[in-house]
Design a protein around this motif. Structure first.
Motif, mmCIF file in Angstrom:
data_model
loop_
_atom_site.group_PDB
_atom_site.id
_atom_site.type_symbol
_atom_site.label_atom_id
_atom_site.label_comp_id
_atom_site.label_asym_id
_atom_site.label_seq_id
_atom_site.Cartn_x
_atom_site.Cartn_y
_atom_site.Cartn_z
ATOM 1 N N LEU A 293 0.716 -1.261 -0.048
ATOM 2 C CA LEU A 293 -0.041 0.016 0.107
ATOM 3 C C LEU A 293 0.976 1.250 0.098
ATOM 4 O O LEU A 293 0.277 2.510 -0.155
ATOM 5 N N GLY A 294 2.128 1.068 0.047
ATOM 6 C CA GLY A 294 3.014 2.276 -0.059
ATOM 7 C C GLY A 294 2.962 3.181 1.140
ATOM 8 O O GLY A 294 3.179 4.378 1.059
ATOM 9 N N MET A 323 -7.152 -7.433 9.794
ATOM 10 C CA MET A 323 -6.864 -5.803 10.103
ATOM 11 C C MET A 323 -7.761 -4.791 9.217
ATOM 12 O O MET A 323 -8.154 -3.708 9.660
ATOM 13 N N PHE A 324 -8.480 -5.127 8.012
ATOM 14 C CA PHE A 324 -8.938 -4.499 7.121
ATOM 15 C C PHE A 324 -10.461 -4.344 6.899
ATOM 16 O O PHE A 324 -11.055 -3.517 6.404
ATOM 17 N N ALA A 325 -10.797 -5.818 6.823
ATOM 18 C CA ALA A 325 -12.104 -5.889 6.440
ATOM 19 C C ALA A 325 -13.450 -5.353 6.940
ATOM 20 O O ALA A 325 -14.308 -5.046 6.097
ATOM 21 N N LYS A 326 -13.202 -5.104 8.155
ATOM 22 C CA LYS A 326 -14.329 -4.362 8.902
ATOM 23 C C LYS A 326 -14.267 -2.681 8.818
ATOM 24 O O LYS A 326 -15.159 -2.161 9.221
ATOM 25 N N VAL A 331 -11.187 -0.745 2.960
ATOM 26 C CA VAL A 331 -11.540 -1.693 2.029
ATOM 27 C C VAL A 331 -11.441 -0.741 0.727
ATOM 28 O O VAL A 331 -11.088 -1.304 -0.224
ATOM 29 N N GLU A 332 -12.066 0.085 0.518
ATOM 30 C CA GLU A 332 -12.249 1.143 -0.536
ATOM 31 C C GLU A 332 -10.790 1.535 -1.121
ATOM 32 O O GLU A 332 -10.375 1.455 -2.319
ATOM 33 N N GLU A 362 -11.566 -9.924 -5.251
ATOM 34 C CA GLU A 362 -12.503 -9.095 -4.368
ATOM 35 C C GLU A 362 -11.802 -8.051 -3.645
ATOM 36 O O GLU A 362 -12.213 -6.944 -3.485
ATOM 37 N N ILE A 363 -10.725 -8.372 -3.005
ATOM 38 C CA ILE A 363 -9.855 -7.501 -2.112
ATOM 39 C C ILE A 363 -9.174 -6.134 -2.780
ATOM 40 O O ILE A 363 -9.070 -5.084 -2.503
#
Length: 594
Positions: A293-294, A323-326, A331-332, A362-363
């Motif tokens: 993600l830089g 870490m991120f799904a919620k 996510v965006e 999907e991710i």
């Protein structure tokens, strides 16, 4: 000394060591050096990566856990180490130099130093058992073992039994960027003759046109590791293939989470064009996502190419869920960043479960493109980046698709009777010539009724190595003596069964993993692919147990995580849920990974 002899032979007189370099801008030297390299390549000589490094002296080449290193820093470190190697082995002696090093900048410096000295680089996999490392170092008759501090005890133990010299190297060996940034320091590494600039105190390019470069041991032969000898010309061809297929440029940044032995061609390709590489010493899901993600990275070090084994994608998905799904904003952000910034996400050397492919898409909004390659050939089947970026092709892509031959590669399928079924050529890196499919089809599952199935064989001028069952010294002689005409039409037998359909190849199985169960042909890879899709299973070995009644009974050994909540009954249930009855194993074992 060799350079002076070459100049004398050509009746040229070295005119200056460029000591007054501060009067000339560094770019002027670089352009002249680039012209010299271009002339060598037009003369069918080989310019190895460490020489190309001099074209990008102040650019970041490698970022690892300890910091960032420019091309010139790594070049000078390699050149300094090469002097020590030559003192032990002799200059241009083509001795085997083994080394133990993690995924960091020193791996690159050690490889380059072996080549500058004129030796064969033999990287060892530190994760292997001491007995296997000892067999490999002994079989190649190593004269010198180089190791980084974390492997010093292991290196000392190996060298005592082999009676070889040892060098321990740490990051402090690499000069600081500030100490080597001046034009005069750069110019001291060059020598000019009649307007042509060459790298000082390095072997000429005609030496590398014939010399062996690397000896790599295949990881899947435990008791009798198979040595693969790659010449500098082999590596150069593999590097050029990837540069063209991936359209590499100085703007590219690669994050590879692979064994260094498997990524040497990809690493060389990125460094040949002035890009940079992020190396992570050990896999860590949090750090890997940060790099992807830089986060806290300058724009020139934002990842554009991501290469990883399927198990890494699987673990990254698990980390994402934690870490991120919620977090809807993250996510965006991840989808948008990966779509816009990363040009390629790819895998090779292992089966990719369908569930991993679709969840990753999907991710990130990106496909995981599968490439086919071997130690002997480098990556040879895959997807050029113009195809991967085509929106229609990207949406239609399905997991398991290996694509077509990459630039300079010819691939063909051979029947079990030795008949040529189809040949595909990609000589110039453009449209692939797919040849003609023969009428006969040698069988397979009903789902592949319209395909051609056979053993995959690969050819390419200088692409495939000259490995054989002969001794290492005999292999070296062969690599030194092989002419271009001898290599052009030689096909390498991969031992893998593939299918061909609609312009794409698909991996089915290794020839050794095809079993007959009650009259049915069963591919072990199909069973493996189903089992490794289970979140708690990391790897699988499929065994065919001879049986007089059924032909074979199937057995599996599953490698599971230490904290995995899974037992044999759960594995059996999973198999019967996802496989037809005749493909379900009857013998199950589990091993816990370290």
């Amino acid at each position: 000394m060799l350079l002076l002899r070459r100049c004398h032979k050509l009746k040229l007189r070295p005119w200056i060591r460029l000591c007054s370099a501060e009067l000339i801008h560094k770019d002027g030297f670089i352009e002249k050096l680039r012209h010299s390299f271009d002339e060598d390549e037009r003369s069918n000589l080989v310019v190895p990566t460490f020489k190309k490094a001099m074209l990008y002296p102040d650019e970041i080449a490698v970022k690892d856990i300890t910091g960032e290193y420019t091309y010139f820093q790594l070049y000078l470190a390699a050149k300094r180490l090469a002097i020590q190697i030559s003192n032990i082995c002799g200059s241009a002696s083509l001795s085997n130099v083994t080394y133990l090093c993690s995924n960091n900048a020193l791996w690159v410096a050690i490889q380059w130093s072996c080549w500058i000295s004129g030796q064969v680089a033999v990287p060892l996999e530190s994760c292997q058992a001491i007995d296997q490392l000892r067999r490999q170092a002994s079989s190649c008759k190593t004269k010198l073992l180089i190791a980084t501090p974390e492997f010093e005890p292991l290196a000392q133990e190996l060298s005592q039994g082999l009676q070889s010299a040892t060098i321990i190297l740490d990051h402090a060996f690499v000069p600081t960027a500030e100490s080597v940034s001046s034009t005069s320091m750069y110019a001291k590494q060059l020598v000019g003759t009649q307007g042509v600039i060459l790298t000082e105190s390095t072997l000429p390019s005609d030496f590398y046109a014939k010399a062996p470069a690397m000896l790599i041991y295949t990881p899947n032969a435990v008791n009798n590791p198979k040595p693969v000898l790659l010449s500098h010309r082999n590596i150069d061809a593999q590097v050029r293939c990837l540069i063209a297929s991936w359209r590499l440029s100085p703007a590219d940044c690669m994050l590879p989470i692979l064994s260094m032995n498997r990524m040497h061609a990809a690493l060389g390709a990125v460094l040949n064009v002035g890009g940079n590489v992020i190396l992570q010493q050990k896999f860590d899901g949090h750090n890997a996502w940060s790099a992807l993600l830089g986060i806290n990275s300058p724009s020139k070090q934002r990842v554009t190419l991501f290469l990883a084994m399927p198990i890494v994608y699987k673990r990254l998905i698990a980390e994402y869920e934690k870490m991120f799904a919620k977090d809807s904003r993250m996510v965006e952000y991840i989808v948008n960043h990966c779509r816009q910034k990363i040009r390629l996400m790819a895998t090779a050397f292992a089966l990719l479960p369908d569930s991993v492919f679709y969840r990753w898409r999907e991710i990130t909004g990106q496909n995981i493109y599968e490439y086919y390659g071997m130690m002997e050939t480098g990556l040879v089947l895959g997807h050029p980046l113009d195809e991967a970026h085509n929106s229609t092709a990207r949406n239609d892509y399905r997991p398991g698709t290996l694509g077509a031959p990459l630039k300079g590669v010819t691939a063909r399928l051979i029947s079990n009777k030795g008949a040529e079924l189809i040949t595909c050529k990609n000589e110039m890196g453009g449209t692939v010539d797919h040849g003609l499919i023969q009428v006969e089809d040698i069988g397979g599952d009903m789902s592949l009724a319209q395909t051609v199935i056979g053993e995959l064989q690969i050819a390419g001028s200088h692409l495939v190595c000259n490995s054989s069952s002969a001794s290492n010294s005999r292999q070296m002689e062969r690599a030194m003596e092989t002419t271009e005409s001898e290599e052009e039409a030689v096909f390498f037998k991969t031992g893998d069964i593939c299918a061909y359909q609609n312009g794409h190849f698909y991996f089915l199985s290794k020839t050794s993993d095809v079993f007959t169960v009650g009259g049915y042909k069963v591919y072990g890879s199909e069973i493996k692919k189903v089992l490794i899709s289970h979140p708690n299973i990391n790897d699988v070995a499929v065994l065919g147990i001879p049986n007089k009644l059924w032909g074979h009974r199937l057995g599996v050994i599953c490698i599971v995580s230490p904290d995995a909540n899974i037992d044999l009954d759960a594995i059996k249930t999973y198999c019967y849920r996802h496989l037809p009855a005749h493909k379900c194993p009857t013998v199950f074992k589990t091993l816990v990974s370290k």
